[in-house]
Write a protein that holds these residues in place. Sequence first.
Motif, PDB file in Angstrom:
ATOM      1  N   LYS A 104       0.813  -1.214   0.000  1.00  0.00           N
ATOM      2  CA  LYS A 104       0.000   0.000   0.000  1.00  0.00           C
ATOM      3  C   LYS A 104       0.854   1.275   0.000  1.00  0.00           C
ATOM      4  O   LYS A 104       0.322   2.376  -0.109  1.00  0.00           O
ATOM      5  CB  LYS A 104      -0.922   0.019   1.227  1.00  0.00           C
ATOM      6  CG  LYS A 104      -2.082  -0.978   1.162  1.00  0.00           C
ATOM      7  CD  LYS A 104      -3.163  -0.482   0.215  1.00  0.00           C
ATOM      8  CE  LYS A 104      -4.425  -1.313   0.303  1.00  0.00           C
ATOM      9  NZ  LYS A 104      -5.522  -0.768  -0.544  1.00  0.00           N
ATOM     10  N   ALA A 105       2.172   1.117   0.148  1.00  0.00           N
ATOM     11  CA  ALA A 105       3.063   2.279   0.166  1.00  0.00           C
ATOM     12  C   ALA A 105       3.252   2.801  -1.250  1.00  0.00           C
ATOM     13  O   ALA A 105       3.703   2.077  -2.129  1.00  0.00           O
ATOM     14  CB  ALA A 105       4.403   1.900   0.775  1.00  0.00           C
ATOM     15  N   ILE A 106       2.912   4.084  -1.456  1.00  0.00           N
ATOM     16  CA  ILE A 106       3.019   4.625  -2.813  1.00  0.00           C
ATOM     17  C   ILE A 106       4.092   5.706  -2.940  1.00  0.00           C
ATOM     18  O   ILE A 106       4.422   6.114  -4.057  1.00  0.00           O
ATOM     19  CB  ILE A 106       1.666   5.161  -3.316  1.00  0.00           C
ATOM     20  CG1 ILE A 106       1.114   6.233  -2.387  1.00  0.00           C
ATOM     21  CG2 ILE A 106       0.660   4.033  -3.458  1.00  0.00           C
ATOM     22  CD1 ILE A 106       1.523   7.632  -2.750  1.00  0.00           C
ATOM     23  N   GLY A 107       4.666   6.132  -1.818  1.00  0.00           N
ATOM     24  CA  GLY A 107       5.703   7.144  -1.924  1.00  0.00           C
ATOM     25  C   GLY A 107       6.220   7.599  -0.573  1.00  0.00           C
ATOM     26  O   GLY A 107       5.624   7.325   0.470  1.00  0.00           O
ATOM     27  N   MET A 108       7.360   8.298  -0.614  1.00  0.00           N
ATOM     28  CA  MET A 108       7.965   8.853   0.598  1.00  0.00           C
ATOM     29  C   MET A 108       8.725  10.117   0.218  1.00  0.00           C
ATOM     30  O   MET A 108       9.369  10.174  -0.826  1.00  0.00           O
ATOM     31  CB  MET A 108       8.923   7.858   1.242  1.00  0.00           C
ATOM     32  CG  MET A 108       9.672   8.418   2.459  1.00  0.00           C
ATOM     33  SD  MET A 108      10.672   7.171   3.332  1.00  0.00           S
ATOM     34  CE  MET A 108      12.007   6.934   2.150  1.00  0.00           C
ATOM     35  N   GLU A 109       8.648  11.121   1.092  1.00  0.00           N
ATOM     36  CA  GLU A 109       9.452  12.315   0.893  1.00  0.00           C
ATOM     37  C   GLU A 109      10.433  12.474   2.049  1.00  0.00           C
ATOM     38  O   GLU A 109      10.132  12.119   3.197  1.00  0.00           O
ATOM     39  CB  GLU A 109       8.575  13.568   0.753  1.00  0.00           C
ATOM     40  CG  GLU A 109       7.729  13.886   1.967  1.00  0.00           C
ATOM     41  CD  GLU A 109       6.754  15.039   1.700  1.00  0.00           C
ATOM     42  OE1 GLU A 109       6.465  15.314   0.526  1.00  0.00           O
ATOM     43  OE2 GLU A 109       6.289  15.659   2.685  1.00  0.00           O
ATOM     44  N   ILE A 110      11.609  12.984   1.726  1.00  0.00           N
ATOM     45  CA  ILE A 110      12.675  13.220   2.697  1.00  0.00           C
ATOM     46  C   ILE A 110      12.957  14.710   2.720  1.00  0.00           C
ATOM     47  O   ILE A 110      13.205  15.320   1.666  1.00  0.00           O
ATOM     48  CB  ILE A 110      13.949  12.447   2.332  1.00  0.00           C
ATOM     49  CG1 ILE A 110      13.670  10.936   2.276  1.00  0.00           C
ATOM     50  CG2 ILE A 110      15.062  12.739   3.342  1.00  0.00           C
ATOM     51  CD1 ILE A 110      14.831  10.121   1.749  1.00  0.00           C
TER      52      ILE A 110
END
Length: 303
Positions: free
Chosen positions: A265-271
């Motif tokens: 279900k993970a579609i993205g990540m921002e740092i």
Amino acid sequence: MNGHIINLFEFPSNLGLKKTDYAHEPGVKKLPDWLKQFGFHDQIKPDKVVRLDPPVYSMLVDEASLVRNADNIVVYAEGQAALLYNEIKKDTFQLILGGDCSILVGSALALKQKGKYGLFYLDGHTDFIWPEMSGTHGAAGMDLAIVAGHGHSKLTNIHDLNPYIQEEHIFCVGNREYDADYEKPVIASNVAYFPLNRLRENGLQNTVQQFLQMVQLHNLDGFFIHFDVDALDDRLMPAVDSRTEGGLSYEELAEVLIPLLASNKAIGMEITILDPDLDEDGRYTREFVTQMVHIFSAGMITH
């Protein structure tokens, strides 16, 4: 993680921060290029790299919203969302490099346009305050409140989409600014709130599982991860604009991020927030890149 197609987005905005006394403008805009210099891009091996440079930085506080650079943040958020919208698919993962935390507005706008998503907000602060509570008027310190629909409509209701993410679909994790007035808004909300002390009491893996269960229970289309590097222990990552003693170890960070990244279900990540101006010899960045590549790779392998 949804598939193995990785899109890397560079959103080097510093519009959400107040100018510091050590630089002409906040140095977080150098973050994507800085991480690339230390081999991050080469080791992640994205399928594509997309960059969107922000409007020119200024110290202007918008009179209507009481937020610094508000109009330019909206313009930038719309540009971000347009780029992200076409890439958010079941077989892709969007890895976003900021920039400051105000880039969440664009990410959340794209998510709302695409469907119904959850947010795992990993940060050393809640960023859940109103403009009148802010001493800096920087959107980077109130971005979680903005995407949950709190604040001036200029920022919270772009394209009449308020809220971009519903409070009950948000976990706010890792805050260690234990001030009663500061914590009051998030405690009074429907956000699932786990400051660092409670996170450790509840168990890192258990907290992640509770979030993933919430995503399933609410039948969400997926979820997004916001990771502000000031969630890390200050001794490991002091190159941030708002330092606070304590924080997560890299082992604890892995314990949180790997199962999140491994979820289909993970579609993205921002740092966000790592400031190269505060790590001139790269000693902290070098270790950060090593650890993040390991975490990211482990999340992919697990899935």
